[in-house]
Design a protein around this motif. Sequence first.
Motif, PDB file in Angstrom:
ATOM      1  N   VAL A 105      72.433  10.749 -44.275  1.00 37.15           N
ATOM      2  CA  VAL A 105      72.937  10.967 -45.631  1.00 37.15           C
ATOM      3  C   VAL A 105      74.441  10.721 -45.600  1.00 37.15           C
ATOM      4  O   VAL A 105      75.057  10.641 -44.529  1.00 37.15           O
ATOM      5  N   ALA A 106      75.027  10.610 -46.769  1.00 36.44           N
ATOM      6  CA  ALA A 106      76.460  10.323 -46.865  1.00 36.44           C
ATOM      7  C   ALA A 106      77.268  11.360 -46.081  1.00 36.44           C
ATOM      8  O   ALA A 106      77.060  12.565 -46.227  1.00 36.44           O
ATOM      9  N   GLY A 107      78.157  10.871 -45.245  1.00 36.88           N
ATOM     10  CA  GLY A 107      79.009  11.748 -44.446  1.00 36.88           C
ATOM     11  C   GLY A 107      78.551  11.927 -43.022  1.00 36.88           C
ATOM     12  O   GLY A 107      79.317  12.410 -42.183  1.00 36.88           O
ATOM     13  N   ASP A 108      77.307  11.553 -42.717  1.00 34.15           N
ATOM     14  CA  ASP A 108      76.811  11.670 -41.347  1.00 34.15           C
ATOM     15  C   ASP A 108      77.489  10.646 -40.441  1.00 34.15           C
ATOM     16  O   ASP A 108      77.759   9.509 -40.859  1.00 34.15           O
ATOM     17  N   ARG A 109      77.727  11.051 -39.193  1.00 37.65           N
ATOM     18  CA  ARG A 109      78.254  10.144 -38.159  1.00 37.65           C
ATOM     19  C   ARG A 109      77.251  10.122 -37.009  1.00 37.65           C
ATOM     20  O   ARG A 109      77.398  10.830 -36.028  1.00 37.65           O
ATOM     21  N   TRP A 110      76.198   9.326 -37.160  1.00 38.63           N
ATOM     22  CA  TRP A 110      75.155   9.259 -36.153  1.00 38.63           C
ATOM     23  C   TRP A 110      75.339   8.038 -35.263  1.00 38.63           C
ATOM     24  O   TRP A 110      75.654   6.939 -35.734  1.00 38.63           O
ATOM     25  N   THR A 111      75.129   8.245 -33.967  1.00 38.48           N
ATOM     26  CA  THR A 111      74.961   7.146 -33.026  1.00 38.48           C
ATOM     27  C   THR A 111      73.557   7.301 -32.475  1.00 38.48           C
ATOM     28  O   THR A 111      73.251   8.287 -31.791  1.00 38.48           O
ATOM     29  N   GLU A 112      72.668   6.376 -32.806  1.00 37.86           N
ATOM     30  CA  GLU A 112      71.262   6.511 -32.421  1.00 37.86           C
ATOM     31  C   GLU A 112      70.997   5.860 -31.065  1.00 37.86           C
ATOM     32  O   GLU A 112      71.623   4.877 -30.686  1.00 37.86           O
ATOM     33  N   ALA A 113      70.053   6.447 -30.339  1.00 43.69           N
ATOM     34  CA  ALA A 113      69.705   5.974 -29.004  1.00 43.69           C
ATOM     35  C   ALA A 113      68.196   6.093 -28.813  1.00 43.69           C
ATOM     36  O   ALA A 113      67.530   6.849 -29.525  1.00 43.69           O
ATOM     37  N   ASP A 114      67.666   5.363 -27.854  1.00 42.10           N
ATOM     38  CA  ASP A 114      66.221   5.372 -27.599  1.00 42.10           C
ATOM     39  C   ASP A 114      65.806   6.378 -26.537  1.00 42.10           C
ATOM     40  O   ASP A 114      64.613   6.545 -26.286  1.00 42.10           O
ATOM     41  N   SER A 115      66.777   7.040 -25.898  1.00 35.79           N
ATOM     42  CA  SER A 115      66.459   8.038 -24.881  1.00 35.79           C
ATOM     43  C   SER A 115      67.642   8.987 -24.728  1.00 35.79           C
ATOM     44  O   SER A 115      68.760   8.678 -25.174  1.00 35.79           O
ATOM     45  N   VAL A 116      67.403  10.118 -24.102  1.00 33.64           N
ATOM     46  CA  VAL A 116      68.497  11.052 -23.837  1.00 33.64           C
ATOM     47  C   VAL A 116      69.518  10.407 -22.909  1.00 33.64           C
ATOM     48  O   VAL A 116      70.732  10.557 -23.093  1.00 33.64           O
ATOM     49  N   MET A 117      69.058   9.656 -21.915  1.00 27.64           N
ATOM     50  CA  MET A 117      69.968   8.980 -20.991  1.00 27.64           C
ATOM     51  C   MET A 117      70.886   8.019 -21.734  1.00 27.64           C
ATOM     52  O   MET A 117      72.102   7.969 -21.480  1.00 27.64           O
ATOM     53  N   GLU A 118      70.326   7.274 -22.674  1.00 30.14           N
ATOM     54  CA  GLU A 118      71.127   6.332 -23.452  1.00 30.14           C
ATOM     55  C   GLU A 118      72.123   7.080 -24.334  1.00 30.14           C
ATOM     56  O   GLU A 118      73.272   6.644 -24.513  1.00 30.14           O
ATOM     57  N   ALA A 119      71.705   8.211 -24.879  1.00 30.84           N
ATOM     58  CA  ALA A 119      72.594   9.009 -25.723  1.00 30.84           C
ATOM     59  C   ALA A 119      73.740   9.587 -24.912  1.00 30.84           C
ATOM     60  O   ALA A 119      74.892   9.620 -25.371  1.00 30.84           O
ATOM     61  N   VAL A 120      73.465  10.049 -23.695  1.00 27.29           N
ATOM     62  CA  VAL A 120      74.517  10.584 -22.820  1.00 27.29           C
ATOM     63  C   VAL A 120      75.529   9.494 -22.496  1.00 27.29           C
ATOM     64  O   VAL A 120      76.745   9.727 -22.504  1.00 27.29           O
ATOM     65  N   ALA A 121      75.036   8.288 -22.228  1.00 28.78           N
ATOM     66  CA  ALA A 121      75.935   7.172 -21.934  1.00 28.78           C
ATOM     67  C   ALA A 121      76.837   6.876 -23.127  1.00 28.78           C
ATOM     68  O   ALA A 121      78.008   6.508 -22.963  1.00 28.78           O
ATOM     69  N   ALA A 122      76.291   7.064 -24.341  1.00 25.44           N
ATOM     70  CA  ALA A 122      77.057   6.773 -25.553  1.00 25.44           C
ATOM     71  C   ALA A 122      78.167   7.789 -25.804  1.00 25.44           C
ATOM     72  O   ALA A 122      79.027   7.559 -26.665  1.00 25.44           O
ATOM     73  N   LEU A 123      78.183   8.893 -25.060  1.00 24.72           N
ATOM     74  CA  LEU A 123      79.267   9.866 -25.202  1.00 24.72           C
ATOM     75  C   LEU A 123      80.598   9.286 -24.756  1.00 24.72           C
ATOM     76  O   LEU A 123      81.665   9.762 -25.169  1.00 24.72           O
ATOM     77  N   GLY A 124      80.548   8.270 -23.895  1.00 22.17           N
ATOM     78  CA  GLY A 124      81.773   7.611 -23.454  1.00 22.17           C
ATOM     79  C   GLY A 124      82.340   8.184 -22.170  1.00 22.17           C
ATOM     80  O   GLY A 124      81.780   9.110 -21.568  1.00 22.17           O
ATOM     81  N   SER A 125      83.469   7.645 -21.766  1.00 21.41           N
ATOM     82  CA  SER A 125      84.062   7.992 -20.472  1.00 21.41           C
ATOM     83  C   SER A 125      85.042   9.159 -20.551  1.00 21.41           C
ATOM     84  O   SER A 125      85.340   9.794 -19.537  1.00 21.41           O
ATOM     85  N   SER A 126      85.562   9.453 -21.728  1.00 22.39           N
ATOM     86  CA  SER A 126      86.516  10.559 -21.866  1.00 22.39           C
ATOM     87  C   SER A 126      85.769  11.882 -21.996  1.00 22.39           C
ATOM     88  O   SER A 126      84.720  11.959 -22.647  1.00 22.39           O
ATOM     89  N   PRO A 127      86.278  12.956 -21.389  1.00 23.96           N
ATOM     90  CA  PRO A 127      85.620  14.263 -21.467  1.00 23.96           C
ATOM     91  C   PRO A 127      85.466  14.729 -22.916  1.00 23.96           C
ATOM     92  O   PRO A 127      86.398  14.633 -23.719  1.00 23.96           O
ATOM     93  N   ARG A 128      84.278  15.233 -23.233  1.00 18.15           N
ATOM     94  CA  ARG A 128      83.995  15.721 -24.566  1.00 18.15           C
ATOM     95  C   ARG A 128      83.328  17.096 -24.485  1.00 18.15           C
ATOM     96  O   ARG A 128      82.869  17.515 -23.422  1.00 18.15           O
ATOM     97  N   ARG A 129      83.272  17.771 -25.619  1.00 19.69           N
ATOM     98  CA  ARG A 129      82.613  19.070 -25.707  1.00 19.69           C
ATOM     99  C   ARG A 129      81.337  18.871 -26.525  1.00 19.69           C
ATOM    100  O   ARG A 129      81.387  18.610 -27.727  1.00 19.69           O
ATOM    101  N   VAL A 130      80.204  18.980 -25.828  1.00 17.99           N
ATOM    102  CA  VAL A 130      78.921  18.543 -26.368  1.00 17.99           C
ATOM    103  C   VAL A 130      77.986  19.732 -26.587  1.00 17.99           C
ATOM    104  O   VAL A 130      77.785  20.557 -25.686  1.00 17.99           O
ATOM    105  N   PHE A 131      77.416  19.789 -27.759  1.00 24.75           N
ATOM    106  CA  PHE A 131      76.356  20.758 -28.052  1.00 24.75           C
ATOM    107  C   PHE A 131      75.031  20.045 -27.816  1.00 24.75           C
ATOM    108  O   PHE A 131      74.654  19.144 -28.565  1.00 24.75           O
ATOM    109  N   ALA A 132      74.315  20.442 -26.764  1.00 28.82           N
ATOM    110  CA  ALA A 132      73.047  19.807 -26.398  1.00 28.82           C
ATOM    111  C   ALA A 132      71.883  20.659 -26.886  1.00 28.82           C
ATOM    112  O   ALA A 132      71.584  21.705 -26.301  1.00 28.82           O
ATOM    113  N   ALA A 133      71.240  20.215 -27.945  1.00 33.21           N
ATOM    114  CA  ALA A 133      70.084  20.926 -28.498  1.00 33.21           C
ATOM    115  C   ALA A 133      68.836  20.140 -28.114  1.00 33.21           C
ATOM    116  O   ALA A 133      68.284  19.371 -28.909  1.00 33.21           O
TER     117      ALA A 133
END
Length: 254
Positions: A105-133
């Motif tokens: 919906v309007a305002g969402d910032r989604w990066t879609e992936a086909d697996s959890v591994m692919e989604a983790v890779a999409a987090l990038g190389s810089s340290p981030r604070r991730v909520f893993a549900a």
Amino acid sequence: MDHHVLILGGTTEARHLAERLDGLGRVTLSLAGRTKRPARQPAPVRAGGFGGAEGLATFLSDNEVTVLADATHPFAARISANAAIAAEAAGVPLVRLERPAWSLVAGDRWTEADSVMEAVAALGSSPRRVFAALGRQELAPLEVAPRHFYLVRSVDPVEPPLDLPHVEYLLARGPFAMADELALLKRDRIDAVLCKNSGGAATYAKLAAARELGIEVLMVRRPTMPAAGVVASTVEQAFEAIAHAMALVSERGE
């Protein structure tokens, strides 16, 4: 005739379907047994696997199941595939209750992936604070990116703990309120949410909270499910499909 419905469950929808079927016939609710503290169920429960599609087909025949209802999680692709094979082999009507997926919906910032591994890779190389549900059994890919901080929420404890230097665990069962999700994301200074497109209302609040705060969501797409049986998107639709299947079975005198 005495109808018997086997519900492959583990979801809120499965529990509600069992409640809705009360009085229509005998109901057995099957749980895989992965959750240590399952919610109370409104029908007799069978816990554990069947031994693949062949074992499930045998169970359907031996227990005179009239209708098989697949109300498992949208990501339980293997179970759904086994259900389709078993229902066909046993000659039992199949109804699959599939909750609608979440949509952008309007305002969402989604990066879609086909697996959890692919989604983790999409987090990038810089340290981030991730909520893993995510489910407990889907957390292993997080260990390939130890540079991030992870807040892991699950129904049951994560055992053994993840081999990560920066991780915290939160035990909670939905539904979750928007105000609580906002407070959680702010408290832990979360800048990315990692989840699967499970759909439904119980856990949607984290997406609404992420939208309000402008936080990126790493969204794992659903797997492709088998094209088998009657597909229902609501409990009421599933109930009607099961009742219709029962009527057809009765007409044939099976």
